[in-house]
Design a protein around this motif. Structure first.
Motif, PDB file in Angstrom:
ATOM      1  N   VAL A 146       0.848  -1.181   0.000  1.00 45.40           N
ATOM      2  CA  VAL A 146       0.000   0.000   0.000  1.00 45.40           C
ATOM      3  C   VAL A 146       0.886   1.233   0.000  1.00 45.40           C
ATOM      4  O   VAL A 146       2.076   1.166   0.325  1.00 45.40           O
ATOM      5  CB  VAL A 146      -0.949   0.057   1.229  1.00 45.40           C
ATOM      6  N   VAL A 147       0.282   2.355  -0.370  1.00 48.99           N
ATOM      7  CA  VAL A 147       0.929   3.650  -0.216  1.00 48.99           C
ATOM      8  C   VAL A 147       0.220   4.335   0.939  1.00 48.99           C
ATOM      9  O   VAL A 147      -0.998   4.519   0.908  1.00 48.99           O
ATOM     10  CB  VAL A 147       0.820   4.494  -1.499  1.00 48.99           C
ATOM     11  N   GLU A 148       1.000   4.649   1.966  1.00 52.96           N
ATOM     12  CA  GLU A 148       0.471   5.395   3.101  1.00 52.96           C
ATOM     13  C   GLU A 148       0.977   6.838   3.002  1.00 52.96           C
ATOM     14  O   GLU A 148       2.166   7.056   2.776  1.00 52.96           O
ATOM     15  CB  GLU A 148       0.960   4.826   4.432  1.00 52.96           C
ATOM     16  N   THR A 149       0.079   7.770   3.161  1.00 48.59           N
ATOM     17  CA  THR A 149       0.438   9.182   3.191  1.00 48.59           C
ATOM     18  C   THR A 149       0.120   9.698   4.580  1.00 48.59           C
ATOM     19  O   THR A 149      -1.001   9.526   5.066  1.00 48.59           O
ATOM     20  CB  THR A 149      -0.338   9.981   2.131  1.00 48.59           C
ATOM     21  N   VAL A 150       1.109  10.298   5.209  1.00 47.00           N
ATOM     22  CA  VAL A 150       0.972  10.827   6.563  1.00 47.00           C
ATOM     23  C   VAL A 150       1.407  12.284   6.516  1.00 47.00           C
ATOM     24  O   VAL A 150       2.465  12.596   5.961  1.00 47.00           O
ATOM     25  CB  VAL A 150       1.846  10.054   7.566  1.00 47.00           C
ATOM     26  N   VAL A 151       0.593  13.170   7.098  1.00 44.80           N
ATOM     27  CA  VAL A 151       0.912  14.592   7.069  1.00 44.80           C
ATOM     28  C   VAL A 151       1.009  15.135   8.494  1.00 44.80           C
ATOM     29  O   VAL A 151      -0.007  15.494   9.097  1.00 44.80           O
ATOM     30  CB  VAL A 151      -0.145  15.393   6.272  1.00 44.80           C
ATOM     31  N   VAL A 193       1.955  18.028  11.221  1.00 39.89           N
ATOM     32  CA  VAL A 193       1.969  19.483  11.294  1.00 39.89           C
ATOM     33  C   VAL A 193       2.566  19.861  12.648  1.00 39.89           C
ATOM     34  O   VAL A 193       2.387  19.142  13.625  1.00 39.89           O
ATOM     35  CB  VAL A 193       0.548  20.075  11.124  1.00 39.89           C
ATOM     36  N   LEU A 194       3.266  20.970  12.692  1.00 42.39           N
ATOM     37  CA  LEU A 194       3.776  21.452  13.971  1.00 42.39           C
ATOM     38  C   LEU A 194       2.590  22.062  14.704  1.00 42.39           C
ATOM     39  O   LEU A 194       2.070  23.104  14.321  1.00 42.39           O
ATOM     40  CB  LEU A 194       4.908  22.457  13.768  1.00 42.39           C
ATOM     41  N   ASP A 195       2.139  21.394  15.746  1.00 43.27           N
ATOM     42  CA  ASP A 195       0.872  21.679  16.428  1.00 43.27           C
ATOM     43  C   ASP A 195       1.122  22.444  17.730  1.00 43.27           C
ATOM     44  O   ASP A 195       0.846  21.952  18.823  1.00 43.27           O
ATOM     45  CB  ASP A 195       0.160  20.348  16.707  1.00 43.27           C
ATOM     46  N   GLY A 196       1.658  23.638  17.590  1.00 47.82           N
ATOM     47  CA  GLY A 196       1.908  24.484  18.752  1.00 47.82           C
ATOM     48  C   GLY A 196       2.830  23.818  19.762  1.00 47.82           C
ATOM     49  O   GLY A 196       3.808  23.171  19.402  1.00 47.82           O
ATOM     50  N   LYS A 197       2.489  23.962  21.026  1.00 46.23           N
ATOM     51  CA  LYS A 197       3.313  23.406  22.102  1.00 46.23           C
ATOM     52  C   LYS A 197       3.298  21.886  22.129  1.00 46.23           C
ATOM     53  O   LYS A 197       4.128  21.268  22.790  1.00 46.23           O
ATOM     54  CB  LYS A 197       2.848  23.948  23.450  1.00 46.23           C
ATOM     55  N   ARG A 198       2.365  21.266  21.411  1.00 48.64           N
ATOM     56  CA  ARG A 198       2.280  19.809  21.375  1.00 48.64           C
ATOM     57  C   ARG A 198       3.329  19.198  20.457  1.00 48.64           C
ATOM     58  O   ARG A 198       3.494  17.987  20.427  1.00 48.64           O
ATOM     59  CB  ARG A 198       0.879  19.378  20.927  1.00 48.64           C
ATOM     60  N   GLY A 199       4.002  20.008  19.680  1.00 51.19           N
ATOM     61  CA  GLY A 199       5.025  19.498  18.769  1.00 51.19           C
ATOM     62  C   GLY A 199       4.408  18.929  17.498  1.00 51.19           C
ATOM     63  O   GLY A 199       3.292  19.263  17.115  1.00 51.19           O
ATOM     64  N   TRP A 200       5.156  18.071  16.830  1.00 51.17           N
ATOM     65  CA  TRP A 200       4.696  17.467  15.581  1.00 51.17           C
ATOM     66  C   TRP A 200       3.599  16.453  15.863  1.00 51.17           C
ATOM     67  O   TRP A 200       3.785  15.540  16.666  1.00 51.17           O
ATOM     68  CB  TRP A 200       5.850  16.792  14.842  1.00 51.17           C
ATOM     69  N   ARG A 201       2.469  16.616  15.180  1.00 52.32           N
ATOM     70  CA  ARG A 201       1.328  15.710  15.316  1.00 52.32           C
ATOM     71  C   ARG A 201       0.749  15.441  13.935  1.00 52.32           C
ATOM     72  O   ARG A 201       0.781  16.291  13.045  1.00 52.32           O
ATOM     73  CB  ARG A 201       0.229  16.319  16.207  1.00 52.32           C
ATOM     74  N   VAL A 202       0.181  14.277  13.770  1.00 46.52           N
ATOM     75  CA  VAL A 202      -0.396  13.901  12.477  1.00 46.52           C
ATOM     76  C   VAL A 202      -1.707  14.647  12.262  1.00 46.52           C
ATOM     77  O   VAL A 202      -2.592  14.640  13.118  1.00 46.52           O
ATOM     78  CB  VAL A 202      -0.598  12.378  12.393  1.00 46.52           C
ATOM     79  N   SER A 203      -1.813  15.297  11.093  1.00 56.32           N
ATOM     80  CA  SER A 203      -3.026  16.034  10.741  1.00 56.32           C
ATOM     81  C   SER A 203      -3.800  15.373   9.607  1.00 56.32           C
ATOM     82  O   SER A 203      -4.920  15.783   9.313  1.00 56.32           O
ATOM     83  CB  SER A 203      -2.676  17.476  10.347  1.00 56.32           C
ATOM     84  N   GLY A 204      -3.218  14.365   8.977  1.00 59.64           N
ATOM     85  CA  GLY A 204      -3.908  13.665   7.903  1.00 59.64           C
ATOM     86  C   GLY A 204      -3.270  12.316   7.642  1.00 59.64           C
ATOM     87  O   GLY A 204      -2.057  12.151   7.846  1.00 59.64           O
ATOM     88  N   TYR A 205      -4.080  11.368   7.224  1.00 55.15           N
ATOM     89  CA  TYR A 205      -3.601  10.017   6.936  1.00 55.15           C
ATOM     90  C   TYR A 205      -4.471   9.419   5.844  1.00 55.15           C
ATOM     91  O   TYR A 205      -5.696   9.493   5.892  1.00 55.15           O
ATOM     92  CB  TYR A 205      -3.676   9.146   8.195  1.00 55.15           C
ATOM     93  N   TRP A 206      -3.809   8.813   4.856  1.00 57.20           N
ATOM     94  CA  TRP A 206      -4.490   8.121   3.764  1.00 57.20           C
ATOM     95  C   TRP A 206      -3.762   6.822   3.507  1.00 57.20           C
ATOM     96  O   TRP A 206      -2.535   6.756   3.640  1.00 57.20           O
ATOM     97  CB  TRP A 206      -4.452   8.946   2.471  1.00 57.20           C
ATOM     98  N   VAL A 207      -4.496   5.794   3.110  1.00 62.92           N
ATOM     99  CA  VAL A 207      -3.875   4.532   2.709  1.00 62.92           C
ATOM    100  C   VAL A 207      -4.614   4.012   1.486  1.00 62.92           C
ATOM    101  O   VAL A 207      -5.842   4.085   1.407  1.00 62.92           O
ATOM    102  CB  VAL A 207      -3.870   3.492   3.863  1.00 62.92           C
ATOM    103  N   ARG A 208      -3.849   3.539   0.493  1.00 61.15           N
ATOM    104  CA  ARG A 208      -4.464   2.969  -0.707  1.00 61.15           C
ATOM    105  C   ARG A 208      -3.580   1.844  -1.215  1.00 61.15           C
ATOM    106  O   ARG A 208      -2.367   1.879  -1.048  1.00 61.15           O
ATOM    107  CB  ARG A 208      -4.679   4.021  -1.787  1.00 61.15           C
ATOM    108  N   LEU A 209      -4.210   0.856  -1.834  1.00 61.42           N
ATOM    109  CA  LEU A 209      -3.446  -0.226  -2.448  1.00 61.42           C
ATOM    110  C   LEU A 209      -2.573   0.318  -3.554  1.00 61.42           C
ATOM    111  O   LEU A 209      -3.007   1.167  -4.350  1.00 61.42           O
ATOM    112  CB  LEU A 209      -4.379  -1.305  -2.999  1.00 61.42           C
TER     113      LEU A 209
END
Length: 149
Positions: free
Chosen positions: A124-129, A131-147
């Motif tokens: 599969v191709v996984e896409t993970v995005v 984002v620098l989420d303020g004081k929380r640091g880097w956090r995932v803002s989007g995720y997609w998976v497709r064959l």
């Protein structure tokens, strides 16, 4: 083929994000930025891979949490990933830093794509995005998976 697609209200087409020139490239240390974002993405993917979907929602960016309820996230992950599990080795095929992605507020984003081995010898191709989420640091803002085709 099931595709897990979580589109944030401010994130338009993933295709536009992938194919655009991604304006807003800056002369910051993008290698260090990508490394930090990827570390957060890998930690988040490990949570998802373990099946702790509720925790993956808790650990995601605030924008992610505002876009989808925890219950709907759990349903979407089980529906899209369930037939493909277990997820195995990942190989990064793309990493791109931007501060002004299309249809999203300015910020620090990294678009990551992985070629991931799944059950039945498929990929599969996984896409993970992250984002620098303020004081929380880097956090995932989007995720997609497709064959992979």
């Amino acid at each position: 083929m099931k595709v897990l697609s979580l589109r944030m209200p401010f994130v338009g087409s993933l295709l536009a994000l992938c194919s655009s020139a991604l304006v807003g490239q800056t002369p910051v240390d993008t290698a260090a930025t990508v490394a930090a974002a990827e570390q957060a993405a890998q930690a988040w993917l490990a949570i998802v891979d373990k099946g702790d979907i509720a925790k993956s929602w808790d650990e995601a960016a605030v924008a992610f949490q505002l876009a989808v309820t925890q219950e709907k996230w759990e349903q979407a992950v089980k529906s899209a990933r369930g037939p493909l599990e277990p997820f195995g080795a990942r190989r990064r095929v793309m990493a791109r830093y931007t501060t002004e992605p299309p249809n999203a507020p300015p910020g620090k984003y990294v678009l990551l794509q992985y070629n991931t081995k799944v059950s039945g010898g498929r990929h599969v191709v996984e896409t993970v995005v992250p984002v620098l989420d303020g004081k929380r640091g880097w956090r995932v803002s989007g995720y997609w998976v497709r064959l992979e085709q």
